[in-house]
Design a protein around this motif. Sequence first.
Motif, PDB file in Angstrom:
ATOM      1  N   ASP A  22       0.793  -1.229   0.000  1.00  0.00           N
ATOM      2  CA  ASP A  22       0.000   0.000   0.000  1.00  0.00           C
ATOM      3  C   ASP A  22       0.826   1.280   0.000  1.00  0.00           C
ATOM      4  OD1 ASP A  22      -2.210  -1.566  -0.032  1.00  0.00           O
ATOM      5  OD2 ASP A  22      -2.704  -1.295   2.105  1.00  0.00           O
ATOM      6  N   ASP A  23       1.935   1.324   0.681  1.00  0.00           N
ATOM      7  CA  ASP A  23       2.699   2.565   0.822  1.00  0.00           C
ATOM      8  C   ASP A  23       3.975   2.581  -0.021  1.00  0.00           C
ATOM      9  OD1 ASP A  23       0.867   3.622   2.640  1.00  0.00           O
ATOM     10  OD2 ASP A  23       1.823   2.581   4.308  1.00  0.00           O
ATOM     11  N   LEU A  24       3.970   1.897  -1.118  1.00  0.00           N
ATOM     12  CA  LEU A  24       5.146   1.884  -1.987  1.00  0.00           C
ATOM     13  C   LEU A  24       5.248   3.208  -2.745  1.00  0.00           C
ATOM     14  CD1 LEU A  24       4.923  -1.709  -3.487  1.00  0.00           C
ATOM     15  CD2 LEU A  24       6.502  -0.893  -1.734  1.00  0.00           C
ATOM     16  N   PRO A  25       6.477   3.659  -3.050  1.00  0.00           N
ATOM     17  CA  PRO A  25       6.634   4.889  -3.831  1.00  0.00           C
ATOM     18  C   PRO A  25       5.932   4.752  -5.176  1.00  0.00           C
ATOM     19  CG  PRO A  25       8.769   4.081  -3.048  1.00  0.00           C
ATOM     20  CD  PRO A  25       7.759   3.062  -2.703  1.00  0.00           C
ATOM     21  N   GLY A  26       5.192   5.777  -5.563  1.00  0.00           N
ATOM     22  CA  GLY A  26       4.492   5.763  -6.844  1.00  0.00           C
ATOM     23  C   GLY A  26       3.153   5.052  -6.802  1.00  0.00           C
ATOM     24  N   SER A  27       2.740   4.635  -5.621  1.00  0.00           N
ATOM     25  CA  SER A  27       1.466   3.931  -5.487  1.00  0.00           C
ATOM     26  C   SER A  27       0.318   4.839  -5.919  1.00  0.00           C
ATOM     27  CB  SER A  27       1.276   3.487  -4.042  1.00  0.00           C
ATOM     28  OG  SER A  27       0.049   2.827  -3.895  1.00  0.00           O
ATOM     29  N   GLY A  28      -0.561   4.304  -6.767  1.00  0.00           N
ATOM     30  CA  GLY A  28      -1.716   5.070  -7.234  1.00  0.00           C
ATOM     31  C   GLY A  28      -1.416   5.955  -8.429  1.00  0.00           C
ATOM     32  N   GLN A  29      -0.180   6.005  -8.867  1.00  0.00           N
ATOM     33  CA  GLN A  29       0.183   6.817 -10.024  1.00  0.00           C
ATOM     34  C   GLN A  29       0.323   5.915 -11.241  1.00  0.00           C
ATOM     35  OE1 GLN A  29       3.767   8.844  -8.936  1.00  0.00           O
ATOM     36  NE2 GLN A  29       2.808   9.979  -7.276  1.00  0.00           N
ATOM     37  N   PRO A  30       0.102   6.478 -12.434  1.00  0.00           N
ATOM     38  CA  PRO A  30       0.222   5.643 -13.631  1.00  0.00           C
ATOM     39  C   PRO A  30       1.665   5.191 -13.842  1.00  0.00           C
ATOM     40  CG  PRO A  30      -0.166   7.937 -14.229  1.00  0.00           C
ATOM     41  CD  PRO A  30      -0.288   7.839 -12.731  1.00  0.00           C
ATOM     42  N   LEU A  31       1.815   4.018 -14.412  1.00  0.00           N
ATOM     43  CA  LEU A  31       3.153   3.509 -14.707  1.00  0.00           C
ATOM     44  C   LEU A  31       3.774   4.316 -15.836  1.00  0.00           C
ATOM     45  CD1 LEU A  31       2.495  -0.347 -14.679  1.00  0.00           C
ATOM     46  CD2 LEU A  31       3.662   1.002 -12.939  1.00  0.00           C
ATOM     47  N   LYS A  32       5.063   4.517 -15.755  1.00  0.00           N
ATOM     48  CA  LYS A  32       5.786   5.208 -16.821  1.00  0.00           C
ATOM     49  C   LYS A  32       6.371   4.134 -17.747  1.00  0.00           C
ATOM     50  CE  LYS A  32       6.929   9.115 -13.926  1.00  0.00           C
ATOM     51  NZ  LYS A  32       7.980   9.850 -13.229  1.00  0.00           N
ATOM     52  N   LEU A  33       5.612   3.812 -18.759  1.00  0.00           N
ATOM     53  CA  LEU A  33       6.038   2.793 -19.699  1.00  0.00           C
ATOM     54  C   LEU A  33       6.754   3.450 -20.873  1.00  0.00           C
ATOM     55  CD1 LEU A  33       2.768   0.663 -19.760  1.00  0.00           C
ATOM     56  CD2 LEU A  33       4.860   0.210 -18.467  1.00  0.00           C
ATOM     57  N   ASP A  34       7.699   2.735 -21.455  1.00  0.00           N
ATOM     58  CA  ASP A  34       8.372   3.242 -22.648  1.00  0.00           C
ATOM     59  C   ASP A  34       7.355   3.327 -23.771  1.00  0.00           C
ATOM     60  OD1 ASP A  34      10.790   3.273 -21.342  1.00  0.00           O
ATOM     61  OD2 ASP A  34      11.393   1.297 -22.055  1.00  0.00           O
ATOM     62  N   ASP A  35       7.439   4.411 -24.527  1.00  0.00           N
ATOM     63  CA  ASP A  35       6.536   4.564 -25.659  1.00  0.00           C
ATOM     64  C   ASP A  35       7.116   3.817 -26.851  1.00  0.00           C
ATOM     65  OD1 ASP A  35       4.572   5.351 -27.411  1.00  0.00           O
ATOM     66  OD2 ASP A  35       5.498   7.288 -27.827  1.00  0.00           O
ATOM     67  N   ASP A  36       6.547   2.680 -27.138  1.00  0.00           N
ATOM     68  CA  ASP A  36       7.005   1.910 -28.284  1.00  0.00           C
ATOM     69  C   ASP A  36       5.905   1.817 -29.336  1.00  0.00           C
ATOM     70  OD1 ASP A  36       5.328   0.203 -26.955  1.00  0.00           O
ATOM     71  OD2 ASP A  36       6.783  -1.405 -26.713  1.00  0.00           O
ATOM     72  N   SER A  37       5.025   2.818 -29.344  1.00  0.00           N
ATOM     73  CA  SER A  37       3.917   2.803 -30.290  1.00  0.00           C
ATOM     74  C   SER A  37       4.389   2.956 -31.731  1.00  0.00           C
ATOM     75  CB  SER A  37       2.912   3.899 -29.952  1.00  0.00           C
ATOM     76  OG  SER A  37       3.540   5.166 -29.986  1.00  0.00           O
ATOM     77  N   HIS A  38       5.584   3.516 -31.915  1.00  0.00           N
ATOM     78  CA  HIS A  38       6.122   3.690 -33.269  1.00  0.00           C
ATOM     79  C   HIS A  38       6.783   2.412 -33.797  1.00  0.00           C
ATOM     80  CE1 HIS A  38       9.424   4.397 -30.521  1.00  0.00           C
ATOM     81  NE2 HIS A  38      10.255   4.097 -31.498  1.00  0.00           N
TER      82      HIS A  38
END
Length: 122
Positions: A22-38
């Motif tokens: 529950d108290d991990l850093p970044g909890s509740g925030q969106p993941l920062k995924l690499d943009d590989d859409s290209h």
Amino acid sequence: MWLLDQWAERHILDAQRQGEFDDLPGSGQPLKLDDDSHVPPELRAAYRILKNAGCLPPELEQRKEVIELSQLLTTVKEGTAAHADYTRRLALLELKLRQAGASTEFLRGDYAERLMQKMKEE
């Protein structure tokens, strides 16, 4: 292996129920995924493996080599065989980058002027 997977999953679920995540850093925030859409979907796994292994795309590898050669040219005396060899190699890499559609502006402008000035001083 199935038993080990089941055991790990049980421990993860127990930890979730007890609130250990529950108290991990970044909890509740969106993941920062690499943009590989290209990148085409069928190549994404291979690109990710190469990236995780520290491999660069050819254009970036060449760009890195161009920068290293430019810096090396500042230390080599003009008119020597080594200087001519490095200059030819630099011109070839710059041509390859242009053919690949990559910008070579980092060799021009303010950076290039400072580089040329430094080369003339030596």
